[in-house]
Design a protein around this motif. Structure first.
Motif, PDB file in Angstrom:
ATOM      1  N   VAL A 116      -3.887 -12.638   8.120  1.00  0.00           N
ATOM      2  CA  VAL A 116      -3.852 -12.952   6.685  1.00  0.00           C
ATOM      3  C   VAL A 116      -4.873 -12.109   5.928  1.00  0.00           C
ATOM      4  N   ILE A 117      -6.066 -11.936   6.508  1.00  0.00           N
ATOM      5  CA  ILE A 117      -7.105 -11.128   5.853  1.00  0.00           C
ATOM      6  C   ILE A 117      -6.664  -9.668   5.767  1.00  0.00           C
ATOM      7  N   GLY A 118      -6.052  -9.153   6.842  1.00  0.00           N
ATOM      8  CA  GLY A 118      -5.545  -7.777   6.812  1.00  0.00           C
ATOM      9  C   GLY A 118      -4.407  -7.607   5.822  1.00  0.00           C
ATOM     10  N   PHE A 119      -3.536  -8.611   5.714  1.00  0.00           N
ATOM     11  CA  PHE A 119      -2.433  -8.557   4.750  1.00  0.00           C
ATOM     12  C   PHE A 119      -2.964  -8.562   3.318  1.00  0.00           C
ATOM     13  N   LEU A 125      -4.532  -2.752  -1.541  1.00  0.00           N
ATOM     14  CA  LEU A 125      -4.276  -1.315  -1.509  1.00  0.00           C
ATOM     15  C   LEU A 125      -3.029  -0.959  -2.309  1.00  0.00           C
ATOM     16  N   LEU A 126      -2.000  -1.824  -2.267  1.00  0.00           N
ATOM     17  CA  LEU A 126      -0.782  -1.574  -3.045  1.00  0.00           C
ATOM     18  C   LEU A 126      -1.034  -1.730  -4.541  1.00  0.00           C
ATOM     19  N   LEU A 127      -1.855  -2.699  -4.916  1.00  0.00           N
ATOM     20  CA  LEU A 127      -2.140  -2.919  -6.343  1.00  0.00           C
ATOM     21  C   LEU A 127      -3.078  -1.857  -6.909  1.00  0.00           C
ATOM     22  N   ALA A 128      -3.767  -1.129  -6.065  1.00  0.00           N
ATOM     23  CA  ALA A 128      -4.761  -0.150  -6.515  1.00  0.00           C
ATOM     24  C   ALA A 128      -4.187   1.249  -6.635  1.00  0.00           C
ATOM     25  N   ARG A 129      -2.880   1.399  -6.672  1.00  0.00           N
ATOM     26  CA  ARG A 129      -2.284   2.741  -6.750  1.00  0.00           C
ATOM     27  C   ARG A 129      -2.653   3.422  -8.056  1.00  0.00           C
ATOM     28  N   GLY A 130      -2.991   4.699  -7.958  1.00  0.00           N
ATOM     29  CA  GLY A 130      -3.252   5.503  -9.143  1.00  0.00           C
ATOM     30  C   GLY A 130      -4.713   5.690  -9.482  1.00  0.00           C
ATOM     31  N   SER A 131      -5.588   4.850  -9.028  1.00  0.00           N
ATOM     32  CA  SER A 131      -7.000   4.951  -9.389  1.00  0.00           C
ATOM     33  C   SER A 131      -7.852   4.935  -8.123  1.00  0.00           C
ATOM     34  N   LYS A 132      -8.780   5.880  -8.054  1.00  0.00           N
ATOM     35  CA  LYS A 132      -9.644   5.936  -6.880  1.00  0.00           C
ATOM     36  C   LYS A 132     -10.662   4.801  -6.878  1.00  0.00           C
ATOM     37  N   LYS A 134     -10.163   1.797  -8.124  1.00  0.00           N
ATOM     38  CA  LYS A 134      -9.447   0.587  -7.712  1.00  0.00           C
ATOM     39  C   LYS A 134      -9.225   0.574  -6.207  1.00  0.00           C
ATOM     40  N   LYS A 135      -8.997   1.750  -5.613  1.00  0.00           N
ATOM     41  CA  LYS A 135      -8.812   1.802  -4.160  1.00  0.00           C
ATOM     42  C   LYS A 135     -10.092   1.447  -3.420  1.00  0.00           C
ATOM     43  N   LEU A 136     -11.230   1.694  -4.042  1.00  0.00           N
ATOM     44  CA  LEU A 136     -12.493   1.318  -3.421  1.00  0.00           C
ATOM     45  C   LEU A 136     -12.842  -0.149  -3.630  1.00  0.00           C
ATOM     46  N   VAL A 137     -12.325  -0.747  -4.718  1.00  0.00           N
ATOM     47  CA  VAL A 137     -12.717  -2.105  -5.072  1.00  0.00           C
ATOM     48  C   VAL A 137     -11.693  -3.144  -4.627  1.00  0.00           C
ATOM     49  N   TYR A 138     -10.403  -2.912  -4.862  1.00  0.00           N
ATOM     50  CA  TYR A 138      -9.381  -3.935  -4.625  1.00  0.00           C
ATOM     51  C   TYR A 138      -9.214  -4.343  -3.153  1.00  0.00           C
ATOM     52  N   PRO A 139      -9.013  -3.416  -2.214  1.00  0.00           N
ATOM     53  CA  PRO A 139      -8.809  -3.882  -0.830  1.00  0.00           C
ATOM     54  C   PRO A 139      -9.973  -4.692  -0.265  1.00  0.00           C
ATOM     55  N   PRO A 140     -11.238  -4.238  -0.417  1.00  0.00           N
ATOM     56  CA  PRO A 140     -12.323  -5.110   0.098  1.00  0.00           C
ATOM     57  C   PRO A 140     -12.430  -6.426  -0.665  1.00  0.00           C
ATOM     58  N   GLY A 141     -12.138  -6.381  -1.969  1.00  0.00           N
ATOM     59  CA  GLY A 141     -12.208  -7.619  -2.751  1.00  0.00           C
ATOM     60  C   GLY A 141     -11.173  -8.635  -2.303  1.00  0.00           C
ATOM     61  N   PHE A 142      -9.923  -8.204  -2.113  1.00  0.00           N
ATOM     62  CA  PHE A 142      -8.881  -9.120  -1.659  1.00  0.00           C
ATOM     63  C   PHE A 142      -9.169  -9.611  -0.236  1.00  0.00           C
ATOM     64  N   MET A 143      -9.655  -8.723   0.609  1.00  0.00           N
ATOM     65  CA  MET A 143     -10.003  -9.150   1.972  1.00  0.00           C
ATOM     66  C   MET A 143     -11.164 -10.147   1.951  1.00  0.00           C
ATOM     67  N   GLY A 144     -12.141  -9.924   1.083  1.00  0.00           N
ATOM     68  CA  GLY A 144     -13.255 -10.853   0.966  1.00  0.00           C
ATOM     69  C   GLY A 144     -12.816 -12.211   0.467  1.00  0.00           C
TER      70      GLY A 144
END
Length: 198
Positions: A116-119, A125-132, A134-144
């Motif tokens: 679930v944490i990996g998903f 990562l899918l929601l952060a498309r287009g911005s670097k 967002k790619k640094l912030v969104y995946p760790p934030g959602f996993m956290g």
């Protein structure tokens, strides 16, 4: 059988006895003069003093010496780097072994939570498309966020520690910016006259 043992023990016990043997000189032989150790040819001492003379170095030895002298700073740097990184590598290997043992004997429900944490990280990562950024912030934030649902106490401790570190980093950044401001913008030549002064 008793007689056989006695006969075999008898000669063996005689071999343990010690005897002193004295040699007597012959009565008709004339007395001989004793010979000194120095007079024997085997023990003759060479006359004169010996002196150590070092041989001249060959071209190969000279080039090897120059190569060793040239490589010495690099070898000492490598030895220092190895001595500094060896404890870190040992701790990293120990952490890997501990993680492997933990995954081999994982508590029940650990792997579904990990999925679930990996998903959640993939969704970030899918929601952060287009911005670097967002790619640094969104995946760790959602996993956290997903991890904090399963491990709330650890999430609170992590938030406290990371909050203290962020505050410390912000304070250091403020001090650096303040020092730069004082050095560059408040020099005596850059100070303008205030409206009240002439």
């Amino acid at each position: 059988m008793f007689k056989v043992i006695q006969r075999s023990v008898g000669p063996a016990s005689l071999s343990l006895l010690t005897f002193k043997v004295y040699a007597a000189p012959k009565k008709d032989s004339p007395p001989k003069n004793s010979v000194k150790v120095d007079e024997l040819s085997l023990y003759s001492v060479p006359e004169g003093q010996s002196k150590y003379v070092e041989e001249a170095r060959s071209q190969l030895e000279e080039s090897i010496s120059q190569l060793r002298h040239y490589c010495e700073p690099y070898t000492t740097w490598c030895q220092e780097t190895y001595s500094q990184t060896k404890p870190k590598m040992q701790s990293l290997v120990q952490w890997g072994l501990d993680s492997y043992d933990y995954l081999q004997n994982a508590p029940p429900g650990f792997f579904p939570r990990l999925g679930v944490i990996g998903f959640a990280g993939l969704i970030g990562l899918l929601l952060a498309r287009g911005s670097k950024i967002k790619k640094l912030v969104y995946p760790p934030g959602f996993m956290g966020l997903a991890a904090s649902l399963y491990y709330p106490q650890q999430a609170i401790v992590f938030a406290q520690v990371s909050g203290e570190r962020l505050y410390d980093w912000g304070l250091r950044g403020y001090i650096v910016i303040e020092d730069l401001w004082k050095e560059n913008f408040q020099k005596p030549g850059n100070v303008k006259n205030s409206p009240g002064t002439k």
